[in-house]
Design a protein around this motif. Structure first.
Motif, PDB file in Angstrom:
ATOM      1  N   SER A 153       0.848  -1.191   0.000  1.00 32.27           N
ATOM      2  CA  SER A 153       0.000   0.000   0.000  1.00 32.27           C
ATOM      3  C   SER A 153       0.879   1.235   0.000  1.00 32.27           C
ATOM      4  O   SER A 153       2.046   1.195   0.400  1.00 32.27           O
ATOM      5  CB  SER A 153      -0.932   0.018   1.219  1.00 32.27           C
ATOM      6  N   LEU A 154       0.305   2.338  -0.447  1.00 36.69           N
ATOM      7  CA  LEU A 154       0.943   3.641  -0.361  1.00 36.69           C
ATOM      8  C   LEU A 154      -0.046   4.578   0.323  1.00 36.69           C
ATOM      9  O   LEU A 154      -1.230   4.598  -0.027  1.00 36.69           O
ATOM     10  CB  LEU A 154       1.302   4.180  -1.754  1.00 36.69           C
ATOM     11  N   ARG A 155       0.440   5.315   1.301  1.00 36.33           N
ATOM     12  CA  ARG A 155      -0.463   6.153   2.082  1.00 36.33           C
ATOM     13  C   ARG A 155      -0.607   7.530   1.440  1.00 36.33           C
ATOM     14  O   ARG A 155       0.381   8.229   1.193  1.00 36.33           O
ATOM     15  CB  ARG A 155       0.035   6.301   3.518  1.00 36.33           C
ATOM     16  N   ALA A 156      -1.838   7.905   1.188  1.00 34.32           N
ATOM     17  CA  ALA A 156      -2.145   9.228   0.651  1.00 34.32           C
ATOM     18  C   ALA A 156      -2.729  10.092   1.750  1.00 34.32           C
ATOM     19  O   ALA A 156      -3.526   9.627   2.558  1.00 34.32           O
ATOM     20  CB  ALA A 156      -3.136   9.122  -0.508  1.00 34.32           C
ATOM     21  N   VAL A 157      -2.319  11.363   1.795  1.00 33.53           N
ATOM     22  CA  VAL A 157      -3.018  12.329   2.625  1.00 33.53           C
ATOM     23  C   VAL A 157      -3.961  13.075   1.693  1.00 33.53           C
ATOM     24  O   VAL A 157      -3.560  13.606   0.658  1.00 33.53           O
ATOM     25  CB  VAL A 157      -2.050  13.279   3.362  1.00 33.53           C
ATOM     26  N   PHE A 207       3.005  10.105   5.393  1.00 30.04           N
ATOM     27  CA  PHE A 207       2.309   9.793   4.140  1.00 30.04           C
ATOM     28  C   PHE A 207       3.316   9.689   3.004  1.00 30.04           C
ATOM     29  O   PHE A 207       4.459  10.137   3.112  1.00 30.04           O
ATOM     30  CB  PHE A 207       1.246  10.852   3.830  1.00 30.04           C
ATOM     31  N   ASP A 208       2.866   9.061   1.899  1.00 35.03           N
ATOM     32  CA  ASP A 208       3.717   8.863   0.727  1.00 35.03           C
ATOM     33  C   ASP A 208       3.457   9.894  -0.364  1.00 35.03           C
ATOM     34  O   ASP A 208       4.369  10.240  -1.112  1.00 35.03           O
ATOM     35  CB  ASP A 208       3.513   7.449   0.157  1.00 35.03           C
ATOM     36  N   LEU A 209       2.214  10.324  -0.499  1.00 36.21           N
ATOM     37  CA  LEU A 209       1.891  11.344  -1.492  1.00 36.21           C
ATOM     38  C   LEU A 209       0.641  12.087  -1.055  1.00 36.21           C
ATOM     39  O   LEU A 209      -0.161  11.575  -0.266  1.00 36.21           O
ATOM     40  CB  LEU A 209       1.667  10.745  -2.886  1.00 36.21           C
ATOM     41  N   HIS A 234       9.178  14.219  -0.309  1.00 32.47           N
ATOM     42  CA  HIS A 234       8.184  13.586  -1.175  1.00 32.47           C
ATOM     43  C   HIS A 234       8.460  13.911  -2.640  1.00 32.47           C
ATOM     44  O   HIS A 234       8.818  15.046  -2.966  1.00 32.47           O
ATOM     45  CB  HIS A 234       6.781  14.029  -0.790  1.00 32.47           C
ATOM     46  N   ALA A 235       8.280  12.909  -3.493  1.00 31.89           N
ATOM     47  CA  ALA A 235       8.632  13.054  -4.905  1.00 31.89           C
ATOM     48  C   ALA A 235       7.434  13.277  -5.804  1.00 31.89           C
ATOM     49  O   ALA A 235       7.609  13.514  -7.005  1.00 31.89           O
ATOM     50  CB  ALA A 235       9.386  11.804  -5.374  1.00 31.89           C
ATOM     51  N   LEU A 236       6.199  13.184  -5.272  1.00 30.25           N
ATOM     52  CA  LEU A 236       5.013  13.278  -6.133  1.00 30.25           C
ATOM     53  C   LEU A 236       3.873  13.949  -5.392  1.00 30.25           C
ATOM     54  O   LEU A 236       3.642  13.697  -4.210  1.00 30.25           O
ATOM     55  CB  LEU A 236       4.574  11.871  -6.573  1.00 30.25           C
ATOM     56  N   ALA A 237       3.179  14.829  -6.089  1.00 27.99           N
ATOM     57  CA  ALA A 237       1.932  15.420  -5.598  1.00 27.99           C
ATOM     58  C   ALA A 237       0.946  15.433  -6.757  1.00 27.99           C
ATOM     59  O   ALA A 237       1.314  15.741  -7.896  1.00 27.99           O
ATOM     60  CB  ALA A 237       2.151  16.831  -5.069  1.00 27.99           C
ATOM     61  N   ILE A 238      -0.308  15.082  -6.459  1.00 30.27           N
ATOM     62  CA  ILE A 238      -1.330  15.007  -7.498  1.00 30.27           C
ATOM     63  C   ILE A 238      -2.483  15.925  -7.131  1.00 30.27           C
ATOM     64  O   ILE A 238      -3.001  15.869  -6.008  1.00 30.27           O
ATOM     65  CB  ILE A 238      -1.839  13.562  -7.675  1.00 30.27           C
TER      66      ILE A 238
END
Length: 458
Positions: free
Chosen positions: A292-296, A377-379, A411-415
Protein backbone atom coordinates in the motif's frame (compact mmCIF):
# COMPACT_ATOMS: atom_id res chain seq x y z
CA UNK A 1 -1.44 50.60 11.17
CA UNK A 2 0.70 48.14 9.22
CA UNK A 3 -0.74 45.03 7.56
CA UNK A 4 1.11 42.17 9.27
CA UNK A 5 1.31 38.56 8.12
CA UNK A 6 -0.20 36.04 10.51
CA UNK A 7 2.19 33.60 12.16
CA UNK A 8 0.75 30.80 10.04
CA UNK A 9 1.19 32.66 6.75
CA UNK A 10 4.71 33.81 7.68
CA UNK A 11 5.63 30.21 8.46
CA UNK A 12 5.30 29.32 4.78
CA UNK A 13 8.11 31.74 4.03
CA UNK A 14 10.20 29.96 6.67
CA UNK A 15 9.27 26.47 5.48
CA UNK A 16 10.23 27.27 1.91
CA UNK A 17 13.51 25.71 0.91
CA UNK A 18 15.74 26.14 -2.12
CA UNK A 19 14.21 23.05 -3.73
CA UNK A 20 10.77 23.11 -2.10
CA UNK A 21 8.89 26.20 -3.32
CA UNK A 22 5.74 26.95 -1.34
CA UNK A 23 3.63 28.21 -4.25
CA UNK A 24 0.64 26.64 -5.94
CA UNK A 25 -0.19 26.97 -9.60
CA UNK A 26 -2.67 26.33 -12.31
CA UNK A 27 -2.54 25.63 -16.04
CA UNK A 28 -5.48 27.23 -17.84
CA UNK A 29 -5.91 26.23 -21.49
CA UNK A 30 -8.07 28.34 -23.79
CA UNK A 31 -9.41 28.04 -27.29
CA UNK A 32 -8.16 30.94 -29.39
CA UNK A 33 -11.05 32.50 -31.32
CA UNK A 34 -10.43 34.31 -34.63
CA UNK A 35 -8.84 37.70 -34.08
CA UNK A 36 -8.08 37.13 -30.39
CA UNK A 37 -4.68 38.38 -29.24
CA UNK A 38 -3.39 36.61 -26.09
CA UNK A 39 -1.67 39.89 -25.22
CA UNK A 40 -5.13 40.99 -24.10
CA UNK A 41 -4.66 38.71 -21.07
CA UNK A 42 -1.90 41.00 -19.79
CA UNK A 43 -4.11 44.07 -20.13
CA UNK A 44 -7.01 42.23 -18.54
CA UNK A 45 -5.02 41.32 -15.45
CA UNK A 46 -3.64 44.84 -15.14
CA UNK A 47 -7.06 46.43 -15.37
CA UNK A 48 -8.45 44.17 -12.63
CA UNK A 49 -5.64 44.29 -10.06
CA UNK A 50 -7.53 46.90 -8.08
CA UNK A 51 -9.97 44.15 -7.08
CA UNK A 52 -7.22 42.55 -5.00
CA UNK A 53 -4.58 44.99 -3.68
CA UNK A 54 -2.53 42.13 -2.22
CA UNK A 55 -1.31 41.32 -5.72
CA UNK A 56 0.59 44.62 -5.76
CA UNK A 57 2.17 44.16 -2.35
CA UNK A 58 5.44 42.54 -1.32
CA UNK A 59 6.72 41.18 1.99
CA UNK A 60 8.87 43.48 4.14
CA UNK A 61 10.73 42.06 7.14
CA UNK A 62 10.76 43.88 10.47
CA UNK A 63 14.27 44.91 11.62
CA UNK A 64 15.64 42.35 14.04
CA UNK A 65 12.70 40.06 13.19
CA UNK A 66 11.04 41.09 16.43
CA UNK A 67 7.63 40.65 14.78
CA UNK A 68 6.13 38.94 11.78
CA UNK A 69 6.76 40.54 8.36
CA UNK A 70 4.33 43.07 6.92
CA UNK A 71 2.72 43.65 3.54
CA UNK A 72 3.74 46.89 1.84
CA UNK A 73 2.69 48.35 -1.50
CA UNK A 74 5.31 47.84 -4.19
CA UNK A 75 5.84 51.36 -5.52
CA UNK A 76 7.94 49.92 -8.36
CA UNK A 77 5.28 47.36 -9.33
CA UNK A 78 5.86 46.23 -12.92
CA UNK A 79 3.02 44.31 -14.54
CA UNK A 80 5.28 43.05 -17.32
CA UNK A 81 7.55 41.44 -14.70
CA UNK A 82 4.64 39.47 -13.23
CA UNK A 83 2.75 38.62 -16.44
CA UNK A 84 5.17 37.24 -18.98
CA UNK A 85 4.69 36.06 -22.53
CA UNK A 86 6.18 32.90 -24.00
CA UNK A 87 5.56 30.45 -26.83
CA UNK A 88 6.06 26.75 -27.42
CA UNK A 89 7.89 25.45 -30.47
CA UNK A 90 5.78 23.53 -32.97
CA UNK A 91 3.77 21.37 -32.56
CA UNK A 92 3.01 22.69 -29.05
CA UNK A 93 2.14 19.26 -27.66
CA UNK A 94 0.88 18.53 -24.14
CA UNK A 95 4.33 17.11 -23.34
CA UNK A 96 5.97 20.38 -24.38
CA UNK A 97 3.52 22.40 -22.30
CA UNK A 98 4.18 20.08 -19.36
CA UNK A 99 7.94 20.72 -19.70
CA UNK A 100 7.31 24.47 -19.66
CA UNK A 101 5.11 24.19 -16.55
CA UNK A 102 7.70 22.03 -14.79
CA UNK A 103 10.47 24.49 -15.55
CA UNK A 104 8.74 27.65 -14.35
CA UNK A 105 7.18 26.05 -11.26
CA UNK A 106 10.50 24.69 -10.03
CA UNK A 107 11.75 28.26 -9.53
CA UNK A 108 11.21 30.18 -6.31
CA UNK A 109 9.21 33.39 -6.42
CA UNK A 110 11.36 36.49 -5.82
CA UNK A 111 10.52 37.96 -2.42
CA UNK A 112 11.62 41.40 -3.56
CA UNK A 113 8.42 41.49 -5.61
CA UNK A 114 4.76 40.56 -4.99
CA UNK A 115 4.63 36.78 -4.65
CA UNK A 116 2.89 35.75 -7.86
CA UNK A 117 3.57 35.27 -11.56
CA UNK A 118 1.56 34.40 -14.66
CA UNK A 119 2.80 33.23 -18.05
CA UNK A 120 0.79 33.65 -21.26
CA UNK A 121 1.91 30.77 -23.48
CA UNK A 122 1.15 30.81 -27.19
CA UNK A 123 1.73 28.05 -29.73
CA UNK A 124 -0.26 25.39 -27.89
CA UNK A 125 -1.55 22.72 -30.28
CA UNK A 126 -5.01 22.88 -31.87
CA UNK A 127 -5.09 26.69 -31.94
CA UNK A 128 -5.00 26.97 -28.16
CA UNK A 129 -3.08 29.16 -25.75
CA UNK A 130 -2.39 28.69 -22.03
CA UNK A 131 -2.02 30.80 -18.91
CA UNK A 132 0.26 29.29 -16.25
CA UNK A 133 -0.01 30.83 -12.78
CA UNK A 134 2.08 30.74 -9.58
CA UNK A 135 0.89 32.12 -6.24
CA UNK A 136 2.72 31.81 -2.92
CA UNK A 137 0.79 30.15 -0.12
CA UNK A 138 1.53 33.09 2.18
CA UNK A 139 -0.87 35.11 0.00
CA UNK A 140 -3.65 32.58 -0.31
CA UNK A 141 -5.83 33.57 2.70
CA UNK A 142 -6.12 37.04 1.19
CA UNK A 143 -7.18 35.62 -2.17
CA UNK A 144 -10.19 33.56 -1.12
CA UNK A 145 -12.55 35.75 -3.11
CA UNK A 146 -10.36 36.41 -6.12
CA UNK A 147 -7.00 35.10 -7.27
CA UNK A 148 -5.07 35.39 -10.53
CA UNK A 149 -7.42 33.01 -12.34
CA UNK A 150 -10.32 35.04 -11.01
CA UNK A 151 -8.84 38.13 -12.63
CA UNK A 152 -8.82 36.38 -15.98
CA UNK A 153 -12.07 34.42 -16.02
CA UNK A 154 -15.69 35.40 -16.53
CA UNK A 155 -18.83 33.42 -17.14
CA UNK A 156 -19.35 35.63 -20.18
CA UNK A 157 -17.01 37.75 -22.29
CA UNK A 158 -17.09 40.88 -20.14
CA UNK A 159 -15.02 44.03 -20.23
CA UNK A 160 -12.15 44.68 -17.85
CA UNK A 161 -12.45 47.28 -15.12
CA UNK A 162 -10.57 50.40 -14.12
CA UNK A 163 -6.91 49.66 -13.34
CA UNK A 164 -5.97 52.98 -11.69
CA UNK A 165 -3.88 52.58 -8.52
CA UNK A 166 -1.63 54.69 -6.31
CA UNK A 167 0.76 52.95 -3.87
CA UNK A 168 0.78 53.89 -0.22
CA UNK A 169 4.09 55.13 1.20
CA UNK A 170 6.27 52.33 2.55
CA UNK A 171 7.00 52.58 6.29
CA UNK A 172 10.62 53.07 7.32
CA UNK A 173 12.57 50.74 9.60
CA UNK A 174 11.91 52.90 12.64
CA UNK A 175 8.21 53.00 11.84
CA UNK A 176 8.09 49.19 11.61
CA UNK A 177 9.79 48.88 15.01
CA UNK A 178 7.35 51.37 16.56
CA UNK A 179 4.40 49.42 15.14
CA UNK A 180 5.87 46.15 16.46
CA UNK A 181 6.17 47.66 19.94
CA UNK A 182 2.64 49.06 19.70
CA UNK A 183 1.31 45.64 18.69
CA UNK A 184 3.08 44.10 21.67
CA UNK A 185 1.49 46.65 24.00
CA UNK A 186 -1.97 46.10 22.53
CA UNK A 187 -1.59 42.32 22.68
CA UNK A 188 1.21 41.12 24.97
CA UNK A 189 0.43 37.49 24.19
CA UNK A 190 1.11 38.25 20.55
CA UNK A 191 4.80 38.83 21.29
CA UNK A 192 5.39 35.10 21.16
CA UNK A 193 3.16 34.64 18.12
CA UNK A 194 6.11 34.69 15.77
CA UNK A 195 7.06 32.60 12.78
CA UNK A 196 8.14 29.87 15.20
CA UNK A 197 4.61 29.97 16.56
CA UNK A 198 3.29 29.63 13.04
CA UNK A 199 5.33 26.49 12.52
CA UNK A 200 3.97 25.16 15.79
CA UNK A 201 0.45 25.98 14.64
CA UNK A 202 1.01 24.05 11.43
CA UNK A 203 2.16 20.99 13.31
CA UNK A 204 -0.54 21.36 15.95
CA UNK A 205 -3.22 21.48 13.25
CA UNK A 206 -1.87 18.23 11.88
CA UNK A 207 -1.85 16.64 15.32
CA UNK A 208 -5.38 17.81 16.08
CA UNK A 209 -6.58 16.36 12.80
CA UNK A 210 -4.92 13.06 13.62
CA UNK A 211 -5.82 13.00 17.26
CA UNK A 212 -3.14 12.34 19.84
CA UNK A 213 -1.30 9.43 21.37
CA UNK A 214 -2.07 6.10 19.78
CA UNK A 215 -3.63 7.62 16.66
CA UNK A 216 -0.49 9.58 15.88
CA UNK A 217 1.65 6.54 16.58
CA UNK A 218 -0.38 4.49 14.11
CA UNK A 219 -0.04 7.19 11.48
CA UNK A 220 3.76 7.12 11.49
CA UNK A 221 5.11 4.73 8.89
CA UNK A 222 7.55 2.18 10.25
CA UNK A 223 9.68 2.19 7.09
CA UNK A 224 10.87 4.76 4.60
CA UNK A 225 11.35 2.51 1.55
CA UNK A 226 8.46 4.06 -0.38
CA UNK A 227 9.20 4.52 -4.10
CA UNK A 228 7.84 8.06 -3.65
CA UNK A 229 10.17 8.98 -0.77
CA UNK A 230 12.85 11.35 -2.03
CA UNK A 231 14.19 14.76 -1.15
CA UNK A 232 13.10 17.02 -4.03
CA UNK A 233 15.87 18.41 -6.19
CA UNK A 234 15.93 21.57 -8.27
CA UNK A 235 13.98 20.26 -11.28
CA UNK A 236 10.46 18.98 -11.84
CA UNK A 237 8.34 16.98 -14.25
CA UNK A 238 4.69 17.82 -14.85
CA UNK A 239 2.08 15.70 -16.61
CA UNK A 240 -1.56 16.39 -17.45
CA UNK A 241 -4.38 13.87 -17.69
CA UNK A 242 -7.92 14.59 -18.84
CA UNK A 243 -10.81 12.24 -18.01
CA UNK A 244 -14.60 12.28 -18.41
CA UNK A 245 -16.67 13.11 -15.31
CA UNK A 246 -19.51 11.00 -16.77
CA UNK A 247 -17.39 7.88 -16.24
CA UNK A 248 -17.06 8.61 -12.50
CA UNK A 249 -20.80 9.17 -12.25
CA UNK A 250 -21.52 5.95 -14.10
CA UNK A 251 -19.23 3.96 -11.76
CA UNK A 252 -21.05 5.51 -8.79
CA UNK A 253 -24.46 4.72 -10.31
CA UNK A 254 -23.58 1.09 -11.04
CA UNK A 255 -22.34 0.51 -7.51
CA UNK A 256 -25.39 2.24 -6.07
CA UNK A 257 -27.53 -0.47 -7.67
CA UNK A 258 -25.83 -3.00 -5.39
CA UNK A 259 -26.06 -0.65 -2.37
CA UNK A 260 -22.40 0.36 -2.45
CA UNK A 261 -21.94 4.00 -1.47
CA UNK A 262 -19.01 5.70 -3.22
CA UNK A 263 -18.43 9.25 -4.43
CA UNK A 264 -16.36 10.87 -7.17
CA UNK A 265 -13.43 11.50 -4.81
CA UNK A 266 -13.33 7.80 -3.82
CA UNK A 267 -13.31 6.82 -7.50
CA UNK A 268 -10.52 9.27 -8.30
CA UNK A 269 -8.42 7.87 -5.44
CA UNK A 270 -9.07 4.34 -6.71
CA UNK A 271 -7.97 5.41 -10.19
CA UNK A 272 -4.76 6.84 -8.69
CA UNK A 273 -4.25 3.58 -6.75
CA UNK A 274 -4.73 1.51 -9.90
CA UNK A 275 -2.35 3.76 -11.81
CA UNK A 276 0.30 3.47 -9.09
CA UNK A 277 -0.06 -0.31 -9.25
CA UNK A 278 0.49 -0.28 -13.02
CA UNK A 279 3.39 2.15 -12.70
CA UNK A 280 5.17 -0.02 -10.12
CA UNK A 281 4.65 -3.02 -12.39
CA UNK A 282 6.23 -1.15 -15.30
CA UNK A 283 9.28 -0.61 -13.09
CA UNK A 284 9.54 -4.31 -12.43
CA UNK A 285 8.89 -3.84 -8.72
CA UNK A 286 7.29 -6.75 -6.89
CA UNK A 287 3.82 -5.81 -5.65
CA UNK A 288 2.67 -7.96 -2.73
CA UNK A 289 -0.97 -8.43 -1.82
CA UNK A 290 -0.37 -6.23 1.21
CA UNK A 291 1.46 -3.44 -0.64
CA UNK A 292 0.00 0.00 0.00
CA UNK A 293 0.94 3.64 -0.36
CA UNK A 294 -0.46 6.15 2.08
CA UNK A 295 -2.14 9.23 0.65
CA UNK A 296 -3.02 12.33 2.62
CA UNK A 297 -6.28 13.64 1.23
CA UNK A 298 -7.26 17.12 2.42
CA UNK A 299 -11.02 17.33 2.97
CA UNK A 300 -12.99 20.55 3.39
CA UNK A 301 -15.30 20.01 6.34
CA UNK A 302 -18.83 21.39 6.29
CA UNK A 303 -20.00 23.82 8.95
CA UNK A 304 -23.16 25.79 9.46
CA UNK A 305 -21.27 28.77 8.07
CA UNK A 306 -20.31 27.02 4.83
CA UNK A 307 -16.63 26.94 3.90
CA UNK A 308 -15.64 28.71 7.06
CA UNK A 309 -14.76 25.43 8.76
CA UNK A 310 -11.38 23.86 8.10
CA UNK A 311 -9.46 21.66 5.71
CA UNK A 312 -8.57 18.46 7.55
CA UNK A 313 -6.14 15.71 6.48
CA UNK A 314 -7.54 12.25 5.93
CA UNK A 315 -5.04 9.40 5.66
CA UNK A 316 -5.92 6.60 3.27
CA UNK A 317 -3.77 3.55 2.62
CA UNK A 318 -4.21 3.00 -1.11
CA UNK A 319 -4.40 -0.79 -1.55
CA UNK A 320 -1.91 -1.11 -4.40
CA UNK A 321 -1.59 -4.85 -3.82
CA UNK A 322 -5.32 -5.53 -4.25
CA UNK A 323 -5.78 -7.09 -7.66
CA UNK A 324 -9.53 -6.43 -8.08
CA UNK A 325 -10.29 -2.80 -9.04
CA UNK A 326 -13.78 -2.91 -7.53
CA UNK A 327 -12.51 -4.22 -4.19
CA UNK A 328 -9.79 -1.57 -4.28
CA UNK A 329 -12.45 1.14 -4.68
CA UNK A 330 -14.68 -0.22 -1.93
CA UNK A 331 -11.75 -0.39 0.50
CA UNK A 332 -10.87 3.24 -0.22
CA UNK A 333 -14.49 4.37 0.11
CA UNK A 334 -14.78 2.60 3.47
CA UNK A 335 -11.55 4.17 4.72
CA UNK A 336 -12.68 7.65 3.69
CA UNK A 337 -16.18 7.34 5.12
CA UNK A 338 -14.95 5.90 8.42
CA UNK A 339 -12.88 9.05 8.97
CA UNK A 340 -15.07 11.72 7.38
CA UNK A 341 -18.62 10.39 7.49
CA UNK A 342 -21.04 13.06 6.30
CA UNK A 343 -18.94 15.97 7.54
CA UNK A 344 -17.26 16.78 4.21
CA UNK A 345 -18.55 19.77 2.30
CA UNK A 346 -20.50 18.53 -0.71
CA UNK A 347 -18.88 18.95 -4.12
CA UNK A 348 -21.71 21.05 -5.50
CA UNK A 349 -21.46 23.48 -2.55
CA UNK A 350 -17.69 23.77 -2.98
CA UNK A 351 -17.97 24.38 -6.71
CA UNK A 352 -20.68 27.01 -6.42
CA UNK A 353 -19.23 29.05 -3.55
CA UNK A 354 -19.11 32.74 -4.37
CA UNK A 355 -15.63 33.66 -5.52
CA UNK A 356 -14.60 30.00 -5.79
CA UNK A 357 -11.12 29.54 -7.15
CA UNK A 358 -9.45 26.15 -7.47
CA UNK A 359 -5.90 27.32 -6.62
CA UNK A 360 -7.13 28.74 -3.32
CA UNK A 361 -8.58 25.41 -2.20
CA UNK A 362 -5.65 23.43 -3.61
CA UNK A 363 -3.38 25.66 -1.55
CA UNK A 364 -5.37 24.93 1.59
CA UNK A 365 -4.86 21.26 0.83
CA UNK A 366 -1.15 21.75 0.16
CA UNK A 367 -0.83 23.44 3.56
CA UNK A 368 -1.93 20.18 5.16
CA UNK A 369 0.91 18.30 3.47
CA UNK A 370 3.42 20.93 4.55
CA UNK A 371 2.24 20.65 8.14
CA UNK A 372 2.82 16.92 8.50
CA UNK A 373 5.96 14.90 8.99
CA UNK A 374 7.45 13.14 5.99
CA UNK A 375 6.91 9.71 7.58
CA UNK A 376 3.16 10.17 7.83
CA UNK A 377 2.31 9.79 4.14
CA UNK A 378 3.72 8.86 0.73
CA UNK A 379 1.89 11.34 -1.49
CA UNK A 380 -0.70 14.10 -1.29
CA UNK A 381 -3.83 14.02 -3.45
CA UNK A 382 -6.03 17.13 -3.54
CA UNK A 383 -9.36 17.12 -5.34
CA UNK A 384 -11.23 20.40 -5.84
CA UNK A 385 -14.60 20.37 -7.62
CA UNK A 386 -14.83 23.24 -10.08
CA UNK A 387 -17.72 24.95 -11.86
CA UNK A 388 -19.57 22.97 -14.50
CA UNK A 389 -20.53 26.12 -16.45
CA UNK A 390 -18.48 27.60 -19.28
CA UNK A 391 -15.87 30.19 -18.32
CA UNK A 392 -14.12 32.67 -20.62
CA UNK A 393 -11.16 35.00 -20.82
CA UNK A 394 -12.82 37.79 -22.80
CA UNK A 395 -13.95 35.95 -25.96
CA UNK A 396 -11.67 32.93 -25.41
CA UNK A 397 -13.43 29.92 -23.82
CA UNK A 398 -11.61 28.00 -21.09
CA UNK A 399 -11.38 24.35 -22.12
CA UNK A 400 -9.12 22.80 -19.47
CA UNK A 401 -7.61 23.57 -16.05
CA UNK A 402 -4.84 21.56 -14.40
CA UNK A 403 -3.68 22.22 -10.80
CA UNK A 404 0.00 22.36 -9.89
CA UNK A 405 0.48 21.42 -6.24
CA UNK A 406 3.86 21.74 -4.49
CA UNK A 407 6.06 18.91 -3.31
CA UNK A 408 6.41 18.60 0.45
CA UNK A 409 9.90 17.94 1.84
CA UNK A 410 10.80 14.27 1.52
CA UNK A 411 8.18 13.59 -1.18
CA UNK A 412 8.63 13.05 -4.90
CA UNK A 413 5.01 13.28 -6.13
CA UNK A 414 1.93 15.42 -5.60
CA UNK A 415 -1.33 15.01 -7.50
CA UNK A 416 -4.04 17.62 -7.87
CA UNK A 417 -7.46 17.17 -9.48
CA UNK A 418 -9.98 19.75 -10.63
CA UNK A 419 -13.32 19.06 -12.28
CA UNK A 420 -14.66 21.54 -14.81
CA UNK A 421 -17.49 21.41 -17.33
CA UNK A 422 -17.94 17.66 -17.35
CA UNK A 423 -14.25 16.76 -17.28
CA UNK A 424 -11.79 15.82 -14.51
CA UNK A 425 -8.27 17.18 -14.94
CA UNK A 426 -5.24 15.66 -13.16
CA UNK A 427 -2.01 17.59 -12.64
CA UNK A 428 0.95 15.40 -11.62
CA UNK A 429 3.92 17.31 -10.20
CA UNK A 430 7.04 15.23 -9.56
CA UNK A 431 10.72 15.47 -8.81
CA UNK A 432 12.53 15.12 -12.12
CA UNK A 433 15.20 12.68 -10.96
CA UNK A 434 13.00 10.51 -8.74
CA UNK A 435 10.28 9.99 -11.36
CA UNK A 436 11.88 9.95 -14.82
CA UNK A 437 8.93 7.80 -15.92
CA UNK A 438 6.15 10.14 -14.80
CA UNK A 439 4.53 9.88 -18.22
CA UNK A 440 3.97 6.15 -17.60
CA UNK A 441 2.05 6.90 -14.40
CA UNK A 442 0.00 9.56 -16.20
CA UNK A 443 -0.80 7.24 -19.10
CA UNK A 444 -2.27 4.48 -16.92
CA UNK A 445 -4.71 6.72 -15.00
CA UNK A 446 -7.35 6.50 -17.80
CA UNK A 447 -6.75 2.75 -17.97
CA UNK A 448 -7.31 2.39 -14.23
CA UNK A 449 -10.53 4.41 -14.52
CA UNK A 450 -11.72 2.19 -17.39
CA UNK A 451 -11.08 -0.89 -15.23
CA UNK A 452 -13.26 0.58 -12.49
CA UNK A 453 -16.07 1.16 -14.95
CA UNK A 454 -15.77 -2.35 -16.35
CA UNK A 455 -15.81 -4.06 -12.96
CA UNK A 456 -18.20 -1.75 -11.09
CA UNK A 457 -21.24 -3.92 -11.66
CA UNK A 458 -19.40 -7.25 -11.51
Amino acid sequence: MVDRLTALDASFLTLEGRHTPMHVGQVLIFERPPGFDPANVVERIGARLAANPRLRQRVRSVPGRVANPVWVDDAAFDLDYHVRRSALPAPGSPAQLGEFVARVNAKLLDREHPLWEAYVVEGVADNHFAVVTKTHQAMIPELTSLDIAGLILDEESGAAGDGRWAPRPEPGSSGLLVEAIADAVRSPAGVVDTVRGGLGELRANGRRALGVGATLARAVRSSSDSPLAAEPGSARRFAMVETDLAVYREVRARLARVNADVNVNDIALAAVAGALRGWLGSRGEFVRATTSLRAVVPVTMATSAGLGGSVQPVFVDLPIGENAPRVRLLQIAHAMHSQVGDAALAADRLAELGGFSAPTLHSLGARVGSALGRRLFDLAVTNVPGPQRQLHCAAAPLIATYPVTPLAPGHALAIGLTSYRGRVFYGLNADRDALPDLEVLAAVIPDALAELLETAAA
